[in-house]
Structures are given as C-alpha cells and as structure tokens.
Write an enzyme that holds these catalytic residues in place. Structure first.
Site, PDB file in Angstrom:
ATOM      1  N   LYS A 202       2.267 -19.092  30.359  1.00 65.91           N
ATOM      2  CA  LYS A 202       2.924 -17.783  30.283  1.00 65.91           C
ATOM      3  C   LYS A 202       4.406 -17.842  29.918  1.00 65.91           C
ATOM      4  O   LYS A 202       5.029 -16.794  29.701  1.00 65.91           O
ATOM      5  CB  LYS A 202       2.776 -17.049  31.629  1.00 65.91           C
TER       6      LYS A 202
ATOM      7  N   HIS B 171      -8.679 -19.865  19.886  1.00 64.49           N
ATOM      8  CA  HIS B 171      -9.553 -20.242  20.998  1.00 64.49           C
ATOM      9  C   HIS B 171     -10.156 -18.999  21.627  1.00 64.49           C
ATOM     10  O   HIS B 171      -9.454 -18.087  22.031  1.00 64.49           O
ATOM     11  CB  HIS B 171      -8.760 -21.041  22.053  1.00 64.49           C
TER      12      HIS B 171
ATOM     13  N   TYR C 213      -9.239 -27.049  32.085  1.00 62.60           N
ATOM     14  CA  TYR C 213      -8.424 -27.062  33.304  1.00 62.60           C
ATOM     15  C   TYR C 213      -9.297 -27.666  34.394  1.00 62.60           C
ATOM     16  O   TYR C 213     -10.313 -27.079  34.768  1.00 62.60           O
ATOM     17  CB  TYR C 213      -8.027 -25.644  33.704  1.00 62.60           C
TER      18      TYR C 213
ATOM     19  N   TYR D  64      -5.007 -14.127  31.102  1.00 64.96           N
ATOM     20  CA  TYR D  64      -4.746 -15.300  30.254  1.00 64.96           C
ATOM     21  C   TYR D  64      -4.456 -14.860  28.813  1.00 64.96           C
ATOM     22  O   TYR D  64      -3.501 -15.348  28.190  1.00 64.96           O
ATOM     23  CB  TYR D  64      -5.941 -16.264  30.274  1.00 64.96           C
TER      24      TYR D  64
ATOM     25  N   PRO E 107       3.560 -24.010  34.350  1.00 61.10           N
ATOM     26  CA  PRO E 107       2.886 -23.964  33.041  1.00 61.10           C
ATOM     27  C   PRO E 107       1.386 -23.696  33.115  1.00 61.10           C
ATOM     28  O   PRO E 107       0.739 -23.465  32.102  1.00 61.10           O
ATOM     29  CB  PRO E 107       3.150 -25.351  32.454  1.00 61.10           C
TER      30      PRO E 107
HETATM   31  C1  PHB Z   1      -0.064 -27.378  26.390  1.00 62.32           C
HETATM   32  O1  PHB Z   1      -0.857 -27.478  25.428  1.00 62.32           O
HETATM   33  O2  PHB Z   1       1.023 -27.999  26.452  1.00 62.32           O
HETATM   34  C2  PHB Z   1      -0.443 -26.444  27.528  1.00 62.32           C
HETATM   35  C3  PHB Z   1      -1.573 -25.652  27.393  1.00 62.32           C
HETATM   36  C4  PHB Z   1      -1.913 -24.779  28.432  1.00 62.32           C
HETATM   37  C5  PHB Z   1      -1.128 -24.735  29.580  1.00 62.32           C
HETATM   38  C6  PHB Z   1       0.018 -25.533  29.695  1.00 62.32           C
HETATM   39  C7  PHB Z   1       0.360 -26.399  28.661  1.00 62.32           C
HETATM   40  O3  PHB Z   1      -1.476 -23.892  30.609  1.00 62.32           O
END
Ligand code: PHB
Ligand code: APR
Length: 389
Positions: free
Chosen positions: A296, A72, A200, A384, A292
C-alpha cells in the site's frame, strides 16, 4: 527564483505531482536531496492499484508500463502446505499491475526531462519558511550557494526522513505509530518467479513472500528478527529457509540463483496528522508509512497526489480553496483504511515473538475463515486492489 508549487522530494510522489501539475499549466520546481542515479538505485515494490495506473495515464507516463507490466488477477495465500487463491477479478471485477517502482520512477524522470521540468538535484539544507503566511518560500543550498525559491504552495513529498513533516510544529502535529518486532529480508534474483502470482505464506517458521519484477526477475522476502543483518544471510541460507516456509510442492519448483540485491527493512505503521499546515501539504511517505504486507505504500501516495493535484488545479484555475481546505481530511480518510488493511494482513500472516497458543489459534481461525468464506475474501480483495479515491 519563483514558482507556483515548490515540491520537496524527487521520489514517486514528487515526480508524479510535478508531472500532473505541469501538464495542467501549473509551474513547479522539484528539490531533490540526492542524485537521480541514487533515487533510481532504490529497490521498492511495484504492485499498482488501478487508481495509480489511471494517474500515470493521466500524467502521460503509462506507455512503457502498459507494455511491460504484468497483470495479476489474484494472489495465493499459503498456510503451511495448504494454499488458497484470492481471485481479485472474480471477487471485484478488477486486478492489479506488477511494474517495478524503480522503472516507474525512471519513467517519471524521463517524462519530466522531456517536458523540461525543473528538478534540482543535490539540494541540501532544504528549509520551508512562512508556510502559514500567504508568501511561503523555500531555502536550500546547491553547489555551496544558498538559494531561495518563492512559491504559492509547498508540497512535502520528501519521505519519512524528510524535512516537511518536521516543519509542522509539534503542538499542531499528532503522530501515530506501531513498530513491529521483526523485519523483512528481501532478495532480488534474475531467476524466473516460482509462481505466476504472488504467494503470501504463513508458516510456523515465520512469514515469507514470493514476488517478482518481471518473468525473469524474482523478489523474495523472509520475516527475520530485527537483530539480523543482510550479511548474516548467505544466498544458500536464504534459499534453504525460503523452501522451508513455502508449500512443499512450490519449494520443489523454486529456481534459485545469486542475489543481485539483499537488504533488510523494518516494518512500521505510521501516520502524522494533519497533512496540511497553512500552504504546506504532506504527500506519501512524508505523512504515512505502512508495513509492506499489503503493498500500500506507493498506492496510498498516489491517492494523496490525486487529491492534492485536483485541489491545486481548483485553486489556481477557479480561485476555489475547497479542495485544499479539505485535502487533509480526504487524504487521511483513505490513508487510515490502507493502514488498517496493512496492519490486519501483517498481524494475520507473521509470527510475533510474544505470541502464545491462544494468539496462534486466533490466527489460524482467521486464516481458515478467509479460506472458507467468499465475503471475507471479497473484503480482502477490495482492499488489496484499492479502495475508491
Ligand atoms: C514486492 O514485490 O517487492 C512486494 C510485493 C507485495 C508486497 C510487498 C512487496 O506486499
Ligand atoms: N530535501 C530534499 N529531498 C529530500 C529530503 C530533503 N530534506 N529528504 C528526503 N528527500 C527526498 C529523498 O531523497 C527521496 O528521493 O525525497 C524523496 C522521497 O521519496 P520516497 O521516500 O520514495 O517517498 P514518496 O515519493 O512519498 O514515495 C512513496 O514510494 O519510496 C517508495 O515504497 C516507498 O511507499 C513509498 C512510496
């Protein structure tokens, strides 16, 4: 029984450390409380920083990951119906890898077994003794029989609920914690992801995240009250609410399907200092937890493993204790930066119950600045994709 490094915990941290040490000729034994099937049954995020990918390659366990992963170049931030892109490749020259943690852990188990790595499953009542001495040892029970494992060092990779952190006396340890007043309801479905990058979303109804495991398996999250239980949410209710929290144009293309996993996880920021006590070293979730939001958790475990692996090679091969003496300081320096980023992104994108109008305008102003300012986007992108080890 005797080994050079006793590793408590057969999750990603313990397995990766064991594999790296074994390849350097250092003997380890992994003590895992559960079965392999139980460990592999956990559904966890799989957004990997380049540092983690490098470690997996160094461990000789990256072949399937490199074949099957998704790369990505960035993520989408949605503020209501408005969206903007954080372009990692443009802003930092690097990207992130998407590869489910379950698959990554499976690869690590397969690699350990291919090298006849010593992993003891169903290890109960694990106790660490003499961590402050020159001759530590670990006791445990398996098949009802008490066992003793003598070792030179102990790596506590047994997660947040493990025994290792608790072995460090309360008057030596200092814990730092922030609990968040909401959780994440996660759904896994064998449906194509709604977008080829993560979205997000911050909306008046709360946070949501559109993620994935592969081109045919999606992972979605909704911010929910801590009082909610998975059984309170039918699949239909989940998909309806998700559509209300993501941009309309995206919601129109969402392909829904039956959930194959549905769970709620609370959000917590946590760090325990120090990460070393005598010959005991804490790694990963045993020492720290992040919400989450910034993906990280696994990536911060990786930098711990990087520091501890190199420190143990230094002490065994060169009789030089500089690395182990500085482990806690080095690991915590990076841990706290990951904690800050995860805390910042969580506060930016979630609705907090006690928020007032001023708080909400602060969030909107910060989102607007992130949307408009390349420097702000660069700072987010650098955190990130992963700060240097
Ligand atoms: C996930 O794909 O489970 C996932 C991806 C990004 C995040 C948290 C969880 O910040
Ligand atoms: N004795 C032996 N094993 C134990 C004990 C114990 N007392 N307590 C816990 N364990 C095992 C658990 O069963 C688990 O398999 O230790 C392992 C810890 O693994 P994780 O909790 O996954 O922690 P870690 O390996 O540090 O992984 C870090 O991966 O778990 C994900 O996203 C999560 O950020 C986390 C990252």
């Amino acid at each position: 029984m005797r080994t050079q490094v006793a590793i408590i915990g057969g999750g990603p941290s313990g397995l990766l450390l064991s594999q790296l040490l074994h390849r350097s000729g250092i003997d380890t034994v992994v003590l895992e409380r559960k079965t392999r099937a139980h460990v592999l049954g956990r559904i966890r995020a799989g957004i990997l920083e380049v540092g983690f990918v490098d470690l997996m390659q160094e461990a000789g366990v990256a072949d399937r990951m490199m074949r099957e992963c998704l790369v990505h170049q960035g993520v989408i931030i949605a503020d209501g119906d408005e969206t903007f892109n954080i372009d990692f490749q443009d802003l930092t020259g690097t990207s992130v890898v998407v590869y489910g943690q379950t698959e990554l852990t499976r690869d690590l188990y397969d690699a350990r077994e291919a090298m006849d790595g010593k992993i003891i499953f169903n290890a109960e009542n694990v106790e660490i003794h003499g961590a402050e001495s020159d001759a530590p040892y670990v006791t445990y029970r398996v098949d009802g029989a008490e066992q003793r494992l003598k070792c030179d060092y102990v790596a506590g990779c047994d997660g947040f609920h493990g025994v290792s952190r608790q072995t460090i006396p309360g008057d030596v340890r200092r814990d730092f914690e922030r609990l968040y007043p909401f959780g994440w309801l996660g759904v896994l479905s064998d449906t194509p992801p709604v977008h080829d990058e993560l979205i997000y979303s911050s909306s008046k109804r709360g946070f949501s995240l559109c993620s994935m495991r592969s081109k045919n398996r999606s992972r979605y999250y909704l911010q929910v009250p801590l009082s909610d239980r998975p059984e309170d949410w039918s699949d239909a209710a989940f998909w309806q609410e998700l559509k209300r929290r993501i941009p309309g144009a995206v919601a129109e293309t969402l392909i829904t399907g039956p959930s194959i996993e549905k769970s709620i996880a609370p959000l917590r920021s946590f760090v325990s200092e120090p990460m070393r006590w005598g010959r005991l070293f804490l790694c990963g979730d045993a020492a720290h937890i992040v919400p989450p939001t910034g993906a990280k958790g696994l990536n911060t475990a990786a930098s711990d493993i990087h520091y501890l692996f190199n420190a143990l090679v230094q002490v065994f091969e060169e009789r030089d204790s500089e690395g182990i003496d500085r482990y806690s300081e080095r690991a915590l320096a990076r841990v706290w930066k990951a904690e800050r980023f995860s805390w910042w992104l969580t506060n930016l994108l979630h609705r907090f119950p006690e928020q007032d109008g001023f708080d909400q305008r602060m969030q909107r102003a910060e989102l607007a600045f992130l949307r408009e300012n390349r420097h702000a986007q660069t700072v987010m992108a650098q955190n990130y994709v992963g700060l240097p080890y």
